[in-house]
Enzyme design. Structure first.
Site, short mmCIF file in Angstrom:
data_model
loop_
_atom_site.label_atom_id
_atom_site.label_comp_id
_atom_site.label_asym_id
_atom_site.label_seq_id
_atom_site.Cartn_x
_atom_site.Cartn_y
_atom_site.Cartn_z
N GLU A 71 1.03 -1.44 -0.30
CA GLU A 71 -0.17 -0.31 0.23
C GLU A 71 0.88 1.14 0.00
O GLU A 71 0.98 2.09 0.95
CB GLU A 71 -1.24 -0.23 0.95
N TYR A 175 0.13 -7.54 -1.43
CA TYR A 175 -1.05 -6.74 -1.20
C TYR A 175 -2.19 -7.39 -1.59
O TYR A 175 -2.58 -7.28 -2.77
CB TYR A 175 -0.82 -5.36 -1.76
N ASP A 215 1.11 -7.67 3.16
CA ASP A 215 -1.08 -7.74 3.69
C ASP A 215 -1.38 -9.10 2.98
O ASP A 215 -1.85 -8.47 1.94
CB ASP A 215 -0.80 -6.68 3.30
N ASN A 217 -4.21 -9.66 4.41
CA ASN A 217 -5.40 -9.52 4.52
C ASN A 217 -6.70 -10.27 5.69
O ASN A 217 -7.55 -11.64 4.34
CB ASN A 217 -6.39 -9.44 3.07
#
Length: 365
Positions: A71, A175, A215, A217
């Site tokens: 990000e 990401y 990341d 998630n």
């Protein structure tokens, strides 16, 4: 958090990867990176504007060989409506040129200048990843897609992937798309497609150990969240997913957790999986408070924790550290701990690098 990862050094000839996205990167320097840092910056430019000193001090002290950032939220080069160069930073407007100058000034100064940087950027100020690698390390090959059969210059949508191959291992910086709350193209369907492609990727690259950072998630075990029942029952007002496996907080649905476990079971990274929250619980469970907790060693094979005074420490050979950044994005990070009674017991001794960010930098060796 730092964690041990053994890399076998080999003597090889040296040829440099010349540019971002070069199709074939030749043999590296023989010495390979050992210390890795992963961080969702939630706008790298903003962090460099507001917290450059703190971030520089943090990197100077940790001295990672690799910094994987997600990000970055920096738009790719290219005119509006035209083709984008996802490996370069946008600079075709006055505002984008100003932002690029700020960015380049920052990463041209120590400690950032000690690194070569590769970008994979989105079309707007959304998503994007970056890989910082110390200059004396040279990857064999760099690609920017989960599809390892695609051209090396091809990037993922929104710049979600950077893959660096070294002599002894591969590193992938991702990401991962958020699951969302609905069964539509930007929600459950997108995440299912991503998870299938990630599974295909780990099967394609199974010939070498894989370091998967970013990341992701997902919190695939109950120990990875603070309140499993709460997150498992979370829902969007006025909407019920058609399938039970999609119910719950994005990142903690049954479907995501099951698919993530499948990916890990097929991946050469499976034995090296860990989470910050389970690490904190291990500290509490083993009553390793105050100064004692600063010298923990994380052993990925059996999840044991040692202090530097124990015999197992020398056998493993490194420390584990946790850097607390006052984050809120993941329930398992330390943003809420400073408000809890256990904070003084567990975390008061730890260095607190407050960068005003949403995510914790996590480190492993």
């Amino acid at each position: 958090m730092k964690r041990f990862f053994q890399v076998v050094e080999k003597d090889t000839s040296s040829k440099r990867v010349k540019s971002n996205g070069e199709k074939e990167a030749n043999v590296g320097s023989g010495k390979e990176p050992l210390v890795f840092m992963s961080w969702n910056a939630n706008s790298l430019l903003l962090r460099l504007k507001k917290n450059r000193t703190e971030l520089a001090d943090f990197i100077q002290q940790l001295d990672p060989d690799v910094i994987a950032i997600q990000e970055v939220r920096i738009p790719a080069a290219g005119c509006k409506g035209g083709m984008k160069n996802q490996g370069e930073v946008k600079d075709d407007t006055s505002s984008s040129r100003e932002e690029k100058q700020i960015l380049m000034r920052a990463i041209s100064s120590p400690p950032f200048s000690n690194y070569h940087v590769w970008w994979s950027l989105g079309e707007a100020k959304y998503g994007g990843t970056a890989l910082f690698l110390k200059h004396h390390f040279q990857p064999l090959k760099l690609t920017f897609s989960l599809d390892q059969t695609s051209p090396a210059l091809k990037h993922e949508t929104d710049g979600r992937v950077i893959v660096a191959e070294f002599e002894s291992f591969r590193l992938v910086n991702t990401y991962v798309p958020n699951n969302g709350w609905k069964d539509d193209e930007n929600g459950f369907k997108r995440r299912r497609k991503w998870d299938q492609r990630m599974l295909d990727f780990v099967l394609q690259v199974s010939d070498k150990p894989l370091i998967w950072c970013g990341d992701l998630n997902v919190s695939h075990n109950d120990i990875d969240v603070s309140h499993p029942e709460f997150f498992g029952n979370a829902k969007m007002a006025g909407y019920t997913p058609p399938n039970e496996e999609d119910c719950g907080q994005p990142g903690f649905t049954i479907g995501e957790r099951r698919r993530f476990s499948t990916i890990l079971s097929h991946s050469s990274a499976s034995k090296r999986n860990w989470s910050t929250y389970s690490f904190i619980h291990s500290i509490k469970r083993n009553r390793l408070y105050s100064k004692k907790a600063e010298d923990l060693v994380y052993v990925h094979s059996n999840l044991q924790l040692f202090t530097h005074k124990e015999s197992g420490y020398k056998e493993v050979g490194c420390q584990a550290r946790e850097y607390r950044l006052g984050c809120f994005h993941c329930p398992q990070t330390c943003g809420s701990l400073h408000k809890e009674s256990g904070y003084k017991e567990v975390g008061s001794h730890a260095r607190e690098y407050r960068l005003g960010c949403f995510h914790c930098p996590l480190c492993c060796t």
